[in-house]
Scaffold this active site. Structure first.
Site, mmCIF file in Angstrom:
data_model
loop_
_atom_site.group_PDB
_atom_site.id
_atom_site.type_symbol
_atom_site.label_atom_id
_atom_site.label_comp_id
_atom_site.label_asym_id
_atom_site.label_seq_id
_atom_site.Cartn_x
_atom_site.Cartn_y
_atom_site.Cartn_z
ATOM 1 N N ARG A 107 -19.261 4.811 -5.958
ATOM 2 C CA ARG A 107 -20.126 4.405 -4.587
ATOM 3 C C ARG A 107 -21.110 5.341 -4.122
ATOM 4 N NH1 ARG A 107 -16.487 -0.576 -2.077
ATOM 5 N NH2 ARG A 107 -15.128 -0.816 -3.944
ATOM 6 N N GLU A 114 -19.392 -9.411 -10.454
ATOM 7 C CA GLU A 114 -19.499 -9.597 -11.981
ATOM 8 C C GLU A 114 -20.369 -10.693 -12.719
ATOM 9 O OE1 GLU A 114 -16.759 -8.750 -10.355
ATOM 10 O OE2 GLU A 114 -16.627 -6.723 -10.763
ATOM 11 N N THR A 147 -21.297 1.481 -12.581
ATOM 12 C CA THR A 147 -20.563 0.292 -12.406
ATOM 13 C C THR A 147 -20.722 -0.097 -10.951
ATOM 14 O OG1 THR A 147 -18.580 -0.600 -12.913
ATOM 15 C CG2 THR A 147 -18.362 1.447 -12.134
ATOM 16 N N ASP A 186 -11.356 -2.198 -17.136
ATOM 17 C CA ASP A 186 -12.447 -2.953 -17.239
ATOM 18 C C ASP A 186 -13.728 -1.868 -17.522
ATOM 19 O OD1 ASP A 186 -12.059 -2.050 -14.561
ATOM 20 O OD2 ASP A 186 -12.868 -3.856 -13.773
ATOM 21 N N GLU A 192 -13.678 5.715 -6.577
ATOM 22 C CA GLU A 192 -14.604 4.839 -5.659
ATOM 23 C C GLU A 192 -15.550 5.729 -5.106
ATOM 24 O OE1 GLU A 192 -14.308 1.636 -5.720
ATOM 25 O OE2 GLU A 192 -12.091 1.351 -5.913
HETATM 26 C C1 DMJ Z 1 -16.815 -2.290 -7.810
HETATM 27 O O1 DMJ Z 1 -16.383 -1.325 -7.338
HETATM 28 C C2 DMJ Z 1 -17.239 -2.142 -9.309
HETATM 29 O O2 DMJ Z 1 -18.044 -3.010 -9.909
HETATM 30 C C3 DMJ Z 1 -16.223 -1.750 -10.221
HETATM 31 O O3 DMJ Z 1 -16.509 -1.542 -11.541
HETATM 32 C C4 DMJ Z 1 -15.352 -2.853 -10.236
HETATM 33 N N1 DMJ Z 1 -14.747 -3.383 -8.913
HETATM 34 C C5 DMJ Z 1 -15.886 -3.521 -7.984
HETATM 35 C C6 DMJ Z 1 -16.596 -4.932 -8.144
HETATM 36 O O4 DMJ Z 1 -15.759 -6.136 -8.198
#
Ligand code: DMJ
Length: 394
Positions: free
Chosen positions: A29, A294, A383, A158, A25
């Protein structure tokens, strides 16, 4: 607003703190956000901060197997797995690469890239995959997959798939093992996880547990149409685009078939037609909405690559419903407990940072016709929707 935020980063964003943070995370982020801001602004403050947090996250890689622990104390320089296990999550250890690789490129210090490349190298050769599909856990002592036999494109797996493709793009499409693993995995999805629902014949991605198929799909899986479309745009087979088109429709229906027009966290698809039943069924424990990105993320890619206005219309519809059911009159938006109750969606008083970082950013990009507003031949989104430069742009 940017100047105000810059001041905060300069004066108040201090990482020398005795706190445990999650490696994944914090990478996607914080490190991703700082690197991206550095590129978009050219202001070295953000690179300095990125270096600082990058260095403080490195102790996570000091494990017997070199597969990182999930948590790091960024003040003390110690790392550990969660209290109950020595396992890490596969998606977490394989979705920090874009950021650490870029940090090495910018600083000239190869230790960041070496650490994350080692993880990919090991995962590439591990046994326990099923036609390119990976289990959800990996052990930090043995370096082997654990809890074998369960395969999902949702939570805990994912972004492994997303980062295979995106690292290949970031590095100028030269790293063949990444592409091989990606192509194999998509074949695995087609072979084991794709089914059609009733009554609308929607193509969806289910889950496989010890040989048993489950018609369960997390909202998280809706990153996949966007990733498939990005691959097709980068020269991969047109089949991937066809699949992307089918799947984004399913993701839209996960919103449209629900009372509030907002998707729940998880849906189950009907495999058999039953009078009065829609394709999408929702279990009481799954009916929350966390403002996740998403589907709008995939809508953005689909619109960019096809120019089909229906994708903008679908995104607009979703935005109206976020405004109707999740907007807080005193400011901000909130997660809700119940997408099935328009008269009381039960606000939670919690807005995840990915709503601003991703959901609204992808909406903004979806509604623009300017392909140079983050050109996808020059940038790859991490992501968490932070754009990073492609090293050898097309
Ligand atoms: C985000 O932190 C990122 O997109 C991650 O890959 C999946 N979870 C959250 C959003 O749903």
């Amino acid at each position: 607003e940017f100047e105000e935020a810059r001041k905060w980063v300069a004066n108040d964003l201090v990482f020398d703190k005795n706190v445990d943070v999650n490696l994944f995370e914090s990478t996607i982020r914080i490190l991703g956000g700082l690197l991206s801001t550095y590129h978009l602004s050219g202001d070295s403050l953000f690179l300095e901060k990125a270096k600082d947090i990058g260095n403080r996250l490195m102790p996570a890689f000091k494990t017997p197997s070199k597969i990182p622990y999930s948590d790091v104390n960024i003040g003390r320089g110690t790392a550990h797995p969660p209290r109950w296990t020595s396992d890490s999550t596969v998606a977490e250890v394989t979705s920090i690469q874009l950021e650490f690789r870029e940090l090495s490129r910018l600083t000239g210090d190869e230790k960041f890239q070496k650490a994350v490349d080692e993880v990919m190298k090991q995962v590439h050769t591990l046994s326990g995959k099923n036609d390119g599909l990976v289990p959800m856990f990996i052990n930090t002592n043995s370096g082997q997959f654990t809890h074998l036999g369960v395969y999902t494109l949702g939570a805990r797996a994912d972004s492994y798939y997303e980062y295979l493709l995106k690292q290949w793009i970031q590095g100028g499409k030269k790293e063949n093992e990444l592409l091989e693993d990606y192509m194999r995995a998509i074949e695995g999805v087609k072979k084991h996880l794709l089914q059609r629902s009733q009554p609308k014949q929607l193509t969806f991605v289910g889950e496989l547990a010890h040989g048993h198929f489950s018609a369960k799909m997390d909202h998280l899986v809706c990153f996949l149409p966007g990733t498939l479309a990005l691959g097709a745009h980068n020269g991969l087979t047109a089949d991937h685009m066809k699949l992307a088109e089918a799947l984004i429709e399913t993701c839209y229906e996960m919103y449209a078939q629900v009372e509030t027009g907002l998707s729940p966290e998880i849906v189950h698809f009907n495999l058999h037609a039953q009078k009065g039943h829609k394709d999408v069924e929702i279990k009481p424990a799954d009916r929350h909405n966390l403002l996740r990105p998403e589907t709008v993320e995939s809508l953005f890619y689909m619109y960019r690559f096809t120019g089909d206005k229906k994708y903008q219309d679908w995104g607009w519809e979703i935005l109206q419903n976020f405004n109707k059911y999740t907007r807080v009159s005193t400011g901000g938006y909130t997660s809700i407990n119940n997408v099935q109750n328009p008269s009381n969606p039960e606000p939670r008083d919690k807005m995840e940072s990915f709503f601003l970082g991703e959901t609204l950013k992808y909406m903004f990009l979806l509604f623009s016709d300017d392909i140079d507003l983050i050109n996808l031949d020059k940038y790859v989104f991490n992501t968490e929707a932070h754009p990073l430069p492609i090293w050898v742009p097309a």
